[in-house]
Design an enzyme around this catalytic site. Sequence first.
Site, PDB file in Angstrom:
ATOM      1  N   GLU A 147      -3.433  -0.282   8.009  1.00 28.52           N
ATOM      2  CA  GLU A 147      -2.278   0.132   8.811  1.00 28.52           C
ATOM      3  C   GLU A 147      -2.407  -0.438  10.211  1.00 28.52           C
ATOM      4  O   GLU A 147      -3.487  -0.395  10.814  1.00 28.52           O
ATOM      5  CB  GLU A 147      -2.196   1.661   8.988  1.00 28.52           C
ATOM      6  CG  GLU A 147      -1.664   2.413   7.812  1.00 28.52           C
ATOM      7  CD  GLU A 147      -1.613   3.920   8.065  1.00 28.52           C
ATOM      8  OE1 GLU A 147      -1.403   4.348   9.225  1.00 28.52           O
ATOM      9  OE2 GLU A 147      -1.792   4.664   7.095  1.00 28.52           O
ATOM     10  N   TRP A 190       2.264  -0.814   9.150  1.00 31.65           N
ATOM     11  CA  TRP A 190       2.848   0.514   9.090  1.00 31.65           C
ATOM     12  C   TRP A 190       4.121   0.484   9.904  1.00 31.65           C
ATOM     13  O   TRP A 190       4.031   0.332  11.108  1.00 31.65           O
ATOM     14  CB  TRP A 190       1.885   1.594   9.635  1.00 31.65           C
ATOM     15  CG  TRP A 190       2.510   2.932   9.416  1.00 31.65           C
ATOM     16  CD1 TRP A 190       3.328   3.613  10.261  1.00 31.65           C
ATOM     17  CD2 TRP A 190       2.400   3.725   8.220  1.00 31.65           C
ATOM     18  NE1 TRP A 190       3.763   4.766   9.672  1.00 31.65           N
ATOM     19  CE2 TRP A 190       3.210   4.859   8.418  1.00 31.65           C
ATOM     20  CE3 TRP A 190       1.730   3.579   7.009  1.00 31.65           C
ATOM     21  CZ2 TRP A 190       3.352   5.844   7.445  1.00 31.65           C
ATOM     22  CZ3 TRP A 190       1.865   4.559   6.054  1.00 31.65           C
ATOM     23  CH2 TRP A 190       2.671   5.685   6.282  1.00 31.65           C
ATOM     24  N   ARG A 241       0.860  -1.185   0.000  1.00 30.50           N
ATOM     25  CA  ARG A 241       0.000   0.000   0.000  1.00 30.50           C
ATOM     26  C   ARG A 241       0.901   1.241   0.000  1.00 30.50           C
ATOM     27  O   ARG A 241       1.680   1.449   0.944  1.00 30.50           O
ATOM     28  CB  ARG A 241      -0.899  -0.002   1.240  1.00 30.50           C
ATOM     29  CG  ARG A 241      -1.689   1.283   1.378  1.00 30.50           C
ATOM     30  CD  ARG A 241      -2.622   1.291   2.595  1.00 30.50           C
ATOM     31  NE  ARG A 241      -3.329   2.562   2.638  1.00 30.50           N
ATOM     32  CZ  ARG A 241      -3.302   3.419   3.664  1.00 30.50           C
ATOM     33  NH1 ARG A 241      -2.652   3.134   4.770  1.00 30.50           N
ATOM     34  NH2 ARG A 241      -3.944   4.563   3.582  1.00 30.50           N
ATOM     35  N   ASN A 296      -7.428   1.551   9.776  1.00 28.26           N
ATOM     36  CA  ASN A 296      -6.139   1.771  10.424  1.00 28.26           C
ATOM     37  C   ASN A 296      -6.358   1.726  11.918  1.00 28.26           C
ATOM     38  O   ASN A 296      -7.173   2.486  12.454  1.00 28.26           O
ATOM     39  CB  ASN A 296      -5.546   3.137  10.042  1.00 28.26           C
ATOM     40  CG  ASN A 296      -5.110   3.198   8.588  1.00 28.26           C
ATOM     41  OD1 ASN A 296      -5.173   2.202   7.865  1.00 28.26           O
ATOM     42  ND2 ASN A 296      -4.665   4.366   8.158  1.00 28.26           N
ATOM     43  N   ASN A 353      -6.954   8.623   2.975  1.00 27.68           N
ATOM     44  CA  ASN A 353      -6.389   8.062   4.196  1.00 27.68           C
ATOM     45  C   ASN A 353      -6.847   8.884   5.396  1.00 27.68           C
ATOM     46  O   ASN A 353      -6.579  10.088   5.468  1.00 27.68           O
ATOM     47  CB  ASN A 353      -4.861   8.081   4.172  1.00 27.68           C
ATOM     48  CG  ASN A 353      -4.279   7.520   5.470  1.00 27.68           C
ATOM     49  OD1 ASN A 353      -4.386   6.326   5.724  1.00 27.68           O
ATOM     50  ND2 ASN A 353      -3.714   8.381   6.301  1.00 27.68           N
ATOM     51  N   GLU A 354      -7.545   8.242   6.319  1.00 31.08           N
ATOM     52  CA  GLU A 354      -7.865   8.845   7.615  1.00 31.08           C
ATOM     53  C   GLU A 354      -8.417  10.263   7.523  1.00 31.08           C
ATOM     54  O   GLU A 354      -7.803  11.210   8.043  1.00 31.08           O
ATOM     55  CB  GLU A 354      -6.634   8.831   8.526  1.00 31.08           C
ATOM     56  CG  GLU A 354      -6.064   7.450   8.769  1.00 31.08           C
ATOM     57  CD  GLU A 354      -4.958   7.442   9.830  1.00 31.08           C
ATOM     58  OE1 GLU A 354      -4.486   8.523  10.224  1.00 31.08           O
ATOM     59  OE2 GLU A 354      -4.591   6.350  10.275  1.00 31.08           O
ATOM     60  N   GLU A 393       7.652  11.044  10.217  1.00 35.07           N
ATOM     61  CA  GLU A 393       6.427  10.832  10.987  1.00 35.07           C
ATOM     62  C   GLU A 393       5.758  12.189  11.297  1.00 35.07           C
ATOM     63  O   GLU A 393       5.639  12.614  12.430  1.00 35.07           O
ATOM     64  CB  GLU A 393       6.733  10.028  12.260  1.00 35.07           C
ATOM     65  CG  GLU A 393       5.555   9.791  13.199  1.00 35.07           C
ATOM     66  CD  GLU A 393       4.291   9.220  12.559  1.00 35.07           C
ATOM     67  OE1 GLU A 393       4.402   8.396  11.628  1.00 35.07           O
ATOM     68  OE2 GLU A 393       3.194   9.621  12.985  1.00 35.07           O
ATOM     69  N   TRP A 394       5.349  12.880  10.232  1.00 36.57           N
ATOM     70  CA  TRP A 394       4.563  14.114  10.330  1.00 36.57           C
ATOM     71  C   TRP A 394       5.152  15.094  11.357  1.00 36.57           C
ATOM     72  O   TRP A 394       6.341  15.392  11.274  1.00 36.57           O
ATOM     73  CB  TRP A 394       3.094  13.765  10.602  1.00 36.57           C
ATOM     74  CG  TRP A 394       2.563  12.782   9.582  1.00 36.57           C
ATOM     75  CD1 TRP A 394       2.132  11.506   9.825  1.00 36.57           C
ATOM     76  CD2 TRP A 394       2.419  12.973   8.150  1.00 36.57           C
ATOM     77  NE1 TRP A 394       1.740  10.903   8.648  1.00 36.57           N
ATOM     78  CE2 TRP A 394       1.890  11.763   7.619  1.00 36.57           C
ATOM     79  CE3 TRP A 394       2.681  14.030   7.275  1.00 36.57           C
ATOM     80  CZ2 TRP A 394       1.630  11.604   6.250  1.00 36.57           C
ATOM     81  CZ3 TRP A 394       2.411  13.863   5.918  1.00 36.57           C
ATOM     82  CH2 TRP A 394       1.894  12.679   5.428  1.00 36.57           C
ATOM     83  N   TYR A 414      -4.504   1.732  15.746  1.00 34.00           N
ATOM     84  CA  TYR A 414      -3.328   1.907  16.602  1.00 34.00           C
ATOM     85  C   TYR A 414      -3.630   1.633  18.069  1.00 34.00           C
ATOM     86  O   TYR A 414      -2.840   0.994  18.754  1.00 34.00           O
ATOM     87  CB  TYR A 414      -2.714   3.306  16.402  1.00 34.00           C
ATOM     88  CG  TYR A 414      -2.029   3.388  15.048  1.00 34.00           C
ATOM     89  CD1 TYR A 414      -0.739   2.908  14.868  1.00 34.00           C
ATOM     90  CD2 TYR A 414      -2.706   3.882  13.932  1.00 34.00           C
ATOM     91  CE1 TYR A 414      -0.125   2.921  13.620  1.00 34.00           C
ATOM     92  CE2 TYR A 414      -2.097   3.904  12.677  1.00 34.00           C
ATOM     93  CZ  TYR A 414      -0.807   3.417  12.531  1.00 34.00           C
ATOM     94  OH  TYR A 414      -0.198   3.418  11.298  1.00 34.00           O
ATOM     95  N   HIS A 440      -3.159  10.943   0.785  1.00 34.66           N
ATOM     96  CA  HIS A 440      -2.619  10.696   2.126  1.00 34.66           C
ATOM     97  C   HIS A 440      -2.026  12.021   2.628  1.00 34.66           C
ATOM     98  O   HIS A 440      -0.832  12.127   2.910  1.00 34.66           O
ATOM     99  CB  HIS A 440      -1.585   9.570   2.088  1.00 34.66           C
ATOM    100  CG  HIS A 440      -1.307   8.927   3.425  1.00 34.66           C
ATOM    101  ND1 HIS A 440      -1.397   7.566   3.645  1.00 34.66           N
ATOM    102  CD2 HIS A 440      -0.939   9.465   4.609  1.00 34.66           C
ATOM    103  CE1 HIS A 440      -1.084   7.307   4.910  1.00 34.66           C
ATOM    104  NE2 HIS A 440      -0.800   8.445   5.514  1.00 34.66           N
TER     105      HIS A 440
HETATM  106  C1  PNW Z   1      -1.464   7.357  10.694  1.00 34.08           C
HETATM  107  N1  PNW Z   1      -3.456   9.585  16.368  1.00 34.08           N
HETATM  108  O1  PNW Z   1      -1.584   8.605  11.301  1.00 34.08           O
HETATM  109  C2  PNW Z   1      -1.095   7.722   9.280  1.00 34.08           C
HETATM  110  O2  PNW Z   1      -1.936   7.170   8.306  1.00 34.08           O
HETATM  111  C3  PNW Z   1       0.345   7.491   8.959  1.00 34.08           C
HETATM  112  O3  PNW Z   1       0.706   8.359   7.908  1.00 34.08           O
HETATM  113  C4  PNW Z   1       1.177   7.675  10.203  1.00 34.08           C
HETATM  114  O4  PNW Z   1       2.545   7.676   9.932  1.00 34.08           O
HETATM  115  C5  PNW Z   1       0.795   6.557  11.147  1.00 34.08           C
HETATM  116  O5  PNW Z   1      -0.589   6.554  11.409  1.00 34.08           O
HETATM  117  C6  PNW Z   1       1.545   6.595  12.475  1.00 34.08           C
HETATM  118  O6  PNW Z   1       1.239   7.758  13.186  1.00 34.08           O
HETATM  119  C7  PNW Z   1      -2.038   8.787  12.579  1.00 34.08           C
HETATM  120  O7  PNW Z   1      -2.949  10.501  17.053  1.00 34.08           O
HETATM  121  C8  PNW Z   1      -1.647   9.932  13.236  1.00 34.08           C
HETATM  122  O8  PNW Z   1      -4.403   8.903  16.836  1.00 34.08           O
HETATM  123  C9  PNW Z   1      -2.108  10.201  14.495  1.00 34.08           C
HETATM  124  C10 PNW Z   1      -2.985   9.329  15.091  1.00 34.08           C
HETATM  125  C11 PNW Z   1      -3.371   8.181  14.444  1.00 34.08           C
HETATM  126  C12 PNW Z   1      -2.893   7.915  13.191  1.00 34.08           C
END
Ligand code: PNW
Length: 438
Positions: free
Chosen positions: A344, A391, A69, A282, A157-158, A398-399, A284, A113
């Site tokens: 992810e 991921w 992806r 996605n 994306n998100e 990382e942003w 986390y 994205h």
């Molecule tokens: C995702 N949160 O972003 C993105 O799709 C990716 O680009 C990023 O690198 C990855 O997760 C890891 O962070 C997120 O704060 C950013 O809950 C922030 C959050 C969740 C996902």
Amino acid sequence: MFLWGTATASYQIEGAVADDGRGLSIWDTFAHEPGKVKDGHTGDMACDHYHRWSEDVMLMAALGVNSYRFSISWPRILPAGRGAVNQAGLDFYDRLVDGLCAQGIVPAATLFHWDLPQALEDEGGWLARDTASRLADYAGVVAARLADRVPIWITLNEPFVHMVFGYALGTHAPGRTLFLDALPVAHHQLLGHGLAAQALRAHGAQRVLVTNNLTPVRPASSSTGDLRAADAYDTLHNRLFNDPVLLGRYPDLSAFGVDAMPAVRDGDLAVIAQPLDGLGVNYYNPTRIRAPGEPMGLPFEDAGITGHPTTAFGWPVVPDGLRELLTGLKARYGDALPPVYVTENGCSQPDIPGPDGVIDDQDRIAFLDAHIQAVGAAMSEGVDVRGYYVWSLLDNFEWAEGYTQRFGLVHVDFPTQKRTPKASYHWLRTRITTSPTP
Ligand code: PNW
């Protein structure tokens, strides 16, 4: 065939921001603004994937994944966001897709994205309804070139994270702080999803998905106040983005003092809710929510998950939350839930060099093992899961955290761009080859 893959995104890995006619994106602008990204990091070089893509494809081939992806950089294709197409930008993805196909790796392309062309931001970005139509035009351009070889397409994306961090809180590009006035950004992205899905199909896309960042919401107690707060958070984070796509309606936003979703016009929901071939998820971590201490402001408060280990990012590690999320989707949406792709899942971990110099990321191995088992548990409870993407393939940008959070299966030494598979890479290879499903 169950899809095992890795995931990345254009601005996070490509670099080459001025090569071959690429236009500027909102992340170029944002990252170069002092104080926005940790340590002043930018995506100017990132993993230099634009030049090193064939090495990266070989890393995936050796890993044994059967899908990848990636996201397409909109300003590489349409430097001004609309109008003239930059053929050199299309050529890059054409080469990448051919390289993947030659290794038997199924490409899954994400259109948006978060790296919106700056030219479109100058016209209002996602606050402007017109941006939805621009996404559809861009979708048509890339699908016309790539859909003969790219079977899986992800429109967005998100959209939740982009709305909240980009437009409500301002911690991501474009850095706006509109709080609840950011809601039109949700609708315009979702409208863009629907219009782009139509354009993708018109150009032969086989499977069209949207990827949402989802979290199972746990009330901090069974008190009425906490239950109500948890419901409000679930509405904002999950249902605001799932319901329109799967059910053709927005959830009730009265807990936020919003009578009706703003910016919606007649016919929009029919466009947004057209049939979908899959929902990208996605995951986390879960979220624990309690009633707000202050009656003014938002109708919920983050109570924090306790009693679990955390990643380098401080995110709690709760594998069962993924099973809970997937079975919860099935319970809520029933037959309206299309096949699910975990697009992810992964964690950041600081480098721990082992005796042989290889990064010995045992915490990542434990994370992935437990989350893959959670997917397996959800599947045995009747959820139709078709894929799982880690991921990320590489440590990357990382942003707002810059290069300080490392999510890769493959270590990247940024000054030299040397790639070295971590212990988790070798572990995943064995995991995938030992058993073809979670
Ligand atoms: C995702 N949160 O972003 C993105 O799709 C990716 O680009 C990023 O690198 C990855 O997760 C890891 O962070 C997120 O704060 C950013 O809950 C922030 C959050 C969740 C996902």
